[in-house]
Design a protein around this motif. Structure first.
Motif, PDB file in Angstrom:
ATOM      1  N   GLY A 512     -45.785 -39.299   4.287  1.00 50.94           N
ATOM      2  CA  GLY A 512     -44.965 -38.090   4.202  1.00 50.94           C
ATOM      3  C   GLY A 512     -45.610 -36.938   4.943  1.00 50.94           C
ATOM      4  N   TYR A 513     -44.773 -36.011   5.316  1.00 54.61           N
ATOM      5  CA  TYR A 513     -45.216 -34.833   6.065  1.00 54.61           C
ATOM      6  C   TYR A 513     -45.520 -33.700   5.078  1.00 54.61           C
ATOM      7  CZ  TYR A 513     -42.271 -37.695   9.160  1.00 54.61           C
ATOM      8  OH  TYR A 513     -41.690 -38.742   9.833  1.00 54.61           O
ATOM      9  N   PRO A 514     -46.348 -32.715   5.447  1.00 59.53           N
ATOM     10  CA  PRO A 514     -47.020 -32.497   6.719  1.00 59.53           C
ATOM     11  C   PRO A 514     -48.379 -33.182   6.838  1.00 59.53           C
ATOM     12  CG  PRO A 514     -47.238 -30.548   5.379  1.00 59.53           C
ATOM     13  CD  PRO A 514     -46.429 -31.523   4.582  1.00 59.53           C
ATOM     14  N   GLU A 526     -40.029 -35.813   3.408  1.00 61.94           N
ATOM     15  CA  GLU A 526     -39.753 -37.203   3.759  1.00 61.94           C
ATOM     16  C   GLU A 526     -39.114 -37.346   5.130  1.00 61.94           C
ATOM     17  OE1 GLU A 526     -37.579 -39.276   0.764  1.00 61.94           O
ATOM     18  OE2 GLU A 526     -38.911 -38.641  -0.859  1.00 61.94           O
ATOM     19  N   GLU A 527     -38.356 -36.337   5.573  1.00 61.86           N
ATOM     20  CA  GLU A 527     -37.622 -36.460   6.822  1.00 61.86           C
ATOM     21  C   GLU A 527     -37.428 -35.091   7.453  1.00 61.86           C
ATOM     22  OE1 GLU A 527     -33.757 -39.005   8.412  1.00 61.86           O
ATOM     23  OE2 GLU A 527     -33.851 -38.376   6.317  1.00 61.86           O
ATOM     24  N   PHE A 528     -37.586 -35.039   8.766  1.00 68.12           N
ATOM     25  CA  PHE A 528     -37.335 -33.793   9.485  1.00 68.12           C
ATOM     26  C   PHE A 528     -35.834 -33.556   9.609  1.00 68.12           C
ATOM     27  CE2 PHE A 528     -41.317 -35.332  11.760  1.00 68.12           C
ATOM     28  CZ  PHE A 528     -42.176 -34.564  10.985  1.00 68.12           C
ATOM     29  N   GLU A 529     -35.457 -32.276   9.663  1.00 69.56           N
ATOM     30  CA  GLU A 529     -34.054 -31.921   9.843  1.00 69.56           C
ATOM     31  C   GLU A 529     -33.936 -30.862  10.937  1.00 69.56           C
ATOM     32  OE1 GLU A 529     -32.021 -31.008   6.234  1.00 69.56           O
ATOM     33  OE2 GLU A 529     -32.871 -32.710   5.152  1.00 69.56           O
ATOM     34  N   SER A 549     -35.729 -27.477  10.287  1.00 69.25           N
ATOM     35  CA  SER A 549     -35.734 -27.291   8.837  1.00 69.25           C
ATOM     36  C   SER A 549     -36.231 -28.570   8.176  1.00 69.25           C
ATOM     37  CB  SER A 549     -34.341 -26.927   8.304  1.00 69.25           C
ATOM     38  OG  SER A 549     -33.479 -28.047   8.369  1.00 69.25           O
ATOM     39  N   GLU A 550     -36.536 -28.489   6.898  1.00 67.69           N
ATOM     40  CA  GLU A 550     -37.049 -29.631   6.145  1.00 67.69           C
ATOM     41  C   GLU A 550     -36.611 -29.527   4.691  1.00 67.69           C
ATOM     42  OE1 GLU A 550     -41.225 -30.003   8.709  1.00 67.69           O
ATOM     43  OE2 GLU A 550     -41.247 -29.082   6.728  1.00 67.69           O
ATOM     44  N   GLN A 551     -36.461 -30.667   4.045  1.00 68.10           N
ATOM     45  CA  GLN A 551     -36.259 -30.718   2.606  1.00 68.10           C
ATOM     46  C   GLN A 551     -37.641 -30.845   1.972  1.00 68.10           C
ATOM     47  OE1 GLN A 551     -32.845 -30.850   1.369  1.00 68.10           O
ATOM     48  NE2 GLN A 551     -33.820 -30.184  -0.519  1.00 68.10           N
ATOM     49  N   VAL A 552     -38.141 -29.744   1.429  1.00 68.21           N
ATOM     50  CA  VAL A 552     -39.519 -29.677   0.939  1.00 68.21           C
ATOM     51  C   VAL A 552     -39.554 -29.974  -0.552  1.00 68.21           C
ATOM     52  CG1 VAL A 552     -41.542 -28.194   0.662  1.00 68.21           C
ATOM     53  CG2 VAL A 552     -40.109 -27.981   2.713  1.00 68.21           C
ATOM     54  N   SER A 553     -40.401 -30.923  -0.938  1.00 67.86           N
ATOM     55  CA  SER A 553     -40.628 -31.227  -2.354  1.00 67.86           C
ATOM     56  C   SER A 553     -42.006 -30.715  -2.755  1.00 67.86           C
ATOM     57  CB  SER A 553     -40.561 -32.737  -2.600  1.00 67.86           C
ATOM     58  OG  SER A 553     -39.287 -33.245  -2.261  1.00 67.86           O
ATOM     59  N   LEU A 554     -42.087 -30.189  -3.971  1.00 67.54           N
ATOM     60  CA  LEU A 554     -43.375 -29.695  -4.478  1.00 67.54           C
ATOM     61  C   LEU A 554     -44.099 -30.836  -5.172  1.00 67.54           C
ATOM     62  CD1 LEU A 554     -42.269 -26.250  -5.968  1.00 67.54           C
ATOM     63  CD2 LEU A 554     -42.801 -26.857  -3.596  1.00 67.54           C
ATOM     64  N   THR A 555     -45.380 -31.008  -4.862  1.00 67.68           N
ATOM     65  CA  THR A 555     -46.169 -32.094  -5.455  1.00 67.68           C
ATOM     66  C   THR A 555     -47.301 -31.577  -6.331  1.00 67.68           C
ATOM     67  OG1 THR A 555     -47.600 -32.178  -3.492  1.00 67.68           O
ATOM     68  CG2 THR A 555     -45.652 -33.617  -3.522  1.00 67.68           C
ATOM     69  N   ALA A 556     -47.411 -30.268  -6.462  1.00 72.39           N
ATOM     70  CA  ALA A 556     -48.428 -29.673  -7.332  1.00 72.39           C
ATOM     71  C   ALA A 556     -47.773 -28.566  -8.148  1.00 72.39           C
ATOM     72  CB  ALA A 556     -49.595 -29.116  -6.509  1.00 72.39           C
ATOM     73  N   GLU A 557     -48.170 -28.460  -9.395  1.00 71.84           N
ATOM     74  CA  GLU A 557     -47.523 -27.504 -10.295  1.00 71.84           C
ATOM     75  C   GLU A 557     -47.828 -26.060  -9.942  1.00 71.84           C
ATOM     76  OE1 GLU A 557     -48.671 -28.505 -14.235  1.00 71.84           O
ATOM     77  OE2 GLU A 557     -47.494 -30.382 -14.295  1.00 71.84           O
ATOM     78  N   ASP A 558     -48.928 -25.829  -9.233  1.00 65.79           N
ATOM     79  CA  ASP A 558     -49.333 -24.448  -8.962  1.00 65.79           C
ATOM     80  C   ASP A 558     -48.796 -23.916  -7.634  1.00 65.79           C
ATOM     81  OD1 ASP A 558     -50.875 -26.173  -7.483  1.00 65.79           O
ATOM     82  OD2 ASP A 558     -52.789 -25.163  -7.863  1.00 65.79           O
ATOM     83  N   VAL A 559     -47.834 -24.609  -7.025  1.00 64.43           N
ATOM     84  CA  VAL A 559     -47.243 -24.136  -5.782  1.00 64.43           C
ATOM     85  C   VAL A 559     -46.188 -23.081  -6.087  1.00 64.43           C
ATOM     86  CG1 VAL A 559     -45.921 -24.764  -3.728  1.00 64.43           C
ATOM     87  CG2 VAL A 559     -47.666 -26.320  -4.608  1.00 64.43           C
ATOM     88  N   GLU A 560     -46.282 -21.969  -5.411  1.00 62.42           N
ATOM     89  CA  GLU A 560     -45.339 -20.868  -5.580  1.00 62.42           C
ATOM     90  C   GLU A 560     -44.309 -20.913  -4.456  1.00 62.42           C
ATOM     91  OE1 GLU A 560     -45.467 -15.924  -5.641  1.00 62.42           O
ATOM     92  OE2 GLU A 560     -47.288 -17.104  -5.233  1.00 62.42           O
ATOM     93  N   VAL A 561     -43.037 -20.828  -4.798  1.00 63.89           N
ATOM     94  CA  VAL A 561     -41.974 -20.805  -3.800  1.00 63.89           C
ATOM     95  C   VAL A 561     -41.707 -19.342  -3.430  1.00 63.89           C
ATOM     96  CG1 VAL A 561     -39.579 -21.352  -3.267  1.00 63.89           C
ATOM     97  CG2 VAL A 561     -40.956 -22.929  -4.656  1.00 63.89           C
ATOM     98  N   LEU A 562     -41.973 -19.000  -2.182  1.00 58.99           N
ATOM     99  CA  LEU A 562     -41.786 -17.623  -1.719  1.00 58.99           C
ATOM    100  C   LEU A 562     -40.374 -17.383  -1.201  1.00 58.99           C
ATOM    101  CD1 LEU A 562     -45.170 -17.068   0.179  1.00 58.99           C
ATOM    102  CD2 LEU A 562     -44.619 -16.548  -2.207  1.00 58.99           C
TER     103      LEU A 562
END
Length: 689
Positions: A512-514, A526-529, A549-562
């Motif tokens: 998976g990216y990045p 998982e896939e570029f858009e 663009s990308e469909q971004v999934s969070l994999t850590a609980e401490d990630v902040e979405v800006l």
């Protein structure tokens, strides 16, 4: 041979000479009758010129036939310069082989990707890997070095000229043989090369290095790692030629520094100048303003990158233009004040020499419409009067000579190999432009009044509280670890889309990216858009992304979405994220926001580092701010980005220069102001903490 660390690192000066910002041009006296030379020298003295580059394209004059040499005219030029206190940056004259050489040895001519042989009649019509060309060129270098080794006018050697400007990619049989040797040294065995290139795909597996060719015109897409390695090889082949000339010069004249003019500007991407920097005693650069909006911001970007390539030591602006050039579709003359502004903007970023192509505008040849310091109109012209004025301004700045740019709060990483790899064919989109993305971040920071530098990836990242790494597409494990260490030790990293995707072999990092930065960022894609032309995706706060663009999934609980995407049914997940890691943070931007969008985003990203503009609010966006300093003094440069006067209010320091204005508190339209203040080391340490 002298140790490289013991070599002189700037123009050779007379004992006891005071440091100064040098001023001059390419000088081509062999284009003019002898009686013009005396007028030239008188005008040079009037303009405070102290250095000229001579003999750059003079091979055919110096060696008119294989066994005939004509150096009497060059002796006279050198003596004339010495008698008038003007130093000579003497070229090795190898940039353009004479007609007799290519007529006798057509095998030195370059070959294009489709097999066409380029002819003589222009310049740089030689193969970087040609042993025949190398033999003749080095013979010329030795003759010149022996003849002028002790000449009092000689202040530096100028190897060739703009290496790679027209011959960076050669697909000849000489190049093929040299490429195979380079690959064998890089990989050791053909099995290692096959693994690196992924040659199991399309039945490309090689049985021996002798089977390998450059990526010539093929029926379909050439192997991407082959293309990347050929780009590396081509840059290295020219550097190897530079070193071959340098070694002769260093052996014969160990006390004379050696340089060559880089071309850090625009889309000149073929030469990895960060890799070339150690091959010269001081870095020199040619820069020409590109047409279009933001042209002067691109100048500042390129000047800052040149300083980064130079390791923030003083560098030589070898060529730029007094006014119009001749090679753009429409060649527009510079407006009043622009010549001085362009020159001083380079000085603000560390240039200790300001020189032009060329001294006297040619009356014949391909560049006769390219401006010079002395135009076709002669000395009785506005342009020459502006040249004289600029010479006076540079004398006012002599106290700055030898100082270095101070560390800016923000560093923008620039990596030639990511540039090459990210723009190869067979990618998710061919609309991505590496340098454009980096320049948009630069311009957005200027718009906000944030001082920034452009730094090669191999440079010292710890100088900066925030590092922006746009499209760091190709990164080794070691490079990725450097960035993670930077973050854990308190730095704030911003990565963009299409970063960390491949390793140094241009092979995808699986899972998976990045890729290399998944764990650091706490995100997974998982896939570029990529987006179609004209397609835009809305984000929070009225911002919009294009190109990617990308469909971004969070994999850590401490990630902040800006910021999030706001396109129902297409992409509604995170668009920009930030994660605290160690003492710092790592942010990810998954789309191209452009300059306007980045202006809206940057305050949020910079907040993590506690960064704000050092400029009064009224100057932010209107004025570019740069600093140079020595142990005791800081010189603040303020460059007007607008065509209107700007009041300089709320600024500390003693004014020492204000171009185009008699009032030191008013920055003229297209003007530059410089102020001096004592250096406060304690305050700098507090700001860094």
């Amino acid at each position: 041979m002298p140790n490289r660390d013991e070599r002189p690192t700037w123009l050779r000066r007379a004992p006891g000479a005071q440091p100064r910002i040098s001023f001059g041009a390419d000088y081509n006296p062999d284009q003019w009758p002898r009686e013009v030379w005396d007028e030239d020298v008188a005008l040079m003295r009037e303009a405070n010129v102290d250095v000229v580059s001579v003999a750059i394209f003079s091979w055919a004059r110096i060696q008119p036939a294989r066994d005939r040499w004509d150096l009497d005219w060059l002796d006279e030029v050198m003596d004339l310069m010495a008698a008038n206190g003007i130093g000579v940056d003497l070229a090795t004259a190898t940039a353009s082989p004479p007609p007799w050489l290519t007529a006798a040895h057509p095998e030195v001519l370059p070959v294009t990707r489709d097999g066409s042989v380029l002819s003589q009649g222009g310049r740089q019509h030689w193969r970087p890997t040609s042993p025949v060309f190398r033999r003749f060129a080095l013979e010329l270098v030795e003759v010149l070095a022996e003849r002028y080794r002790s000449h009092p006018a000689l202040v530096a050697w100028h190897v060739s000229n703009e290496l790679g400007c027209h011959n960076i990619l050669d697909f000849s049989d000489d190049a093929a043989a040299a490429f195979r040797t380079w690959l064998e040294q890089r990989y050791g065995t053909i099995e290692q090369l096959n693994e690196a290139w992924g040659t199991s795909f399309w039945s490309q597996r090689y049985g021996a290095f002798a089977e390998i060719l450059p990526p010539r015109l093929a029926a379909s897409f050439p192997n991407p790692t082959q293309q990347l390695d050929f780009a590396r090889f081509s840059s290295n082949a020219l550097k190897d030629h530079l070193i071959a000339e340098r070694e002769i010069l260093t052996r014969i004249t160990p006390d004379v520094p050696v340089t060559t003019n880089f071309m850090i500007m625009g889309e000149m991407k073929g030469m990895n100048y960060a890799d070339w920097a150690d091959a010269v005693d001081f870095v020199s650069n040619d820069h020409y303003v590109q047409p279009g909006s933001g042209a002067r911001d691109e100048l500042a970007f390129s000047a800052s990158l040149t300083s980064g390539v130079a390791g923030h030591r003083p560098w030589f602006l070898m060529e730029h233009s007094t006014s119009a050039v001749n090679w753009q579709p429409i060649n527009v003359a510079k407006r009043p004040g622009e010549m001085a502004r362009d020159a001083l903007a380079h000085v603000a970023r560390g240039a200790d020499a300001v020189c032009y192509f060329q001294w006297r505008q040619s009356r014949a040849g391909a560049e006769k419409y390219h401006s010079g310091m002395v135009p076709h109109a002669g000395a009785d012209s506005r342009l020459f009067r502006d040249v004289v004025d600029l010479g006076r301004m540079l004398r006012q700045l002599d106290e700055v000579a030898g100082s270095e740019p101070t560390a800016a709060p923000v560093g923008i990483v620039f990596d030639w190999e990511s540039w090459w790899a990210s723009e190869l064919d067979s990618h998710p989109t061919d609309r991505l432009r590496y340098r454009r993305e980096a320049l948009e971040w630069w311009r957005a920071l200027l718009d906000l009044g944030i001082r920034a530098e452009v730094v090669p990836f191999g440079g010292d990242l710890s100088r900066h509280r925030v590092i922006v790494a746009p499209i760091l597409h190709l990164v080794s494990d070691r490079g990725a670890a450097r960035l993670e260490d930077y973050v854990r030790e308190g730095g704030h990293l911003v990565l963009t889309y299409f970063s960390g995707i491949v390793d140094e072999r241009d092979q995808i990092r699986l899972g998976g990216y990045p890729g290399a930065f998944r764990e650091l960022l706490g995100v997974r894609v998982e896939e570029f858009e990529p987006l179609l032309d004209g397609e835009r995706l809305l984000l929070d706060g009225g911002l919009a992304g294009d190109t990617w663009s990308e469909q971004v999934s969070l994999t850590a609980e401490d990630v902040e979405v800006l910021l999030s995407y706001r396109e129902a049914g297409r992409n509604s997940g995170p668009a920009v994220t930030r994660r605290a890691v160690g003492a710092g943070s790592a942010s990810y931007v998954s789309t191209r926001l452009g300059e306007e969008g980045l202006r809206g985003l940057l305050p949020v990203l910079l907040d993590a580092a506690g960064l704000a503009s050092e400029l009064p609010e009224a100057l932010r966006g209107r004025v570019e701010h740069a600093q140079r300093a020595d142990a005791d003094t800081v010189w603040e440069f303020f460059v007007n980005r607008t065509d209107q006067p700007v009041a300089l209010e709320g600024l500390a320091g003693i004014p020492i220069l204000s171009s185009g204005s008699d009032d030191p508190d008013v920055l003229a339209a297209r003007g530059v102001a410089v102020r001096r203040r004592p250096r406060d080391r304690a305050a700098e340490l507090d700001a860094a903490d």
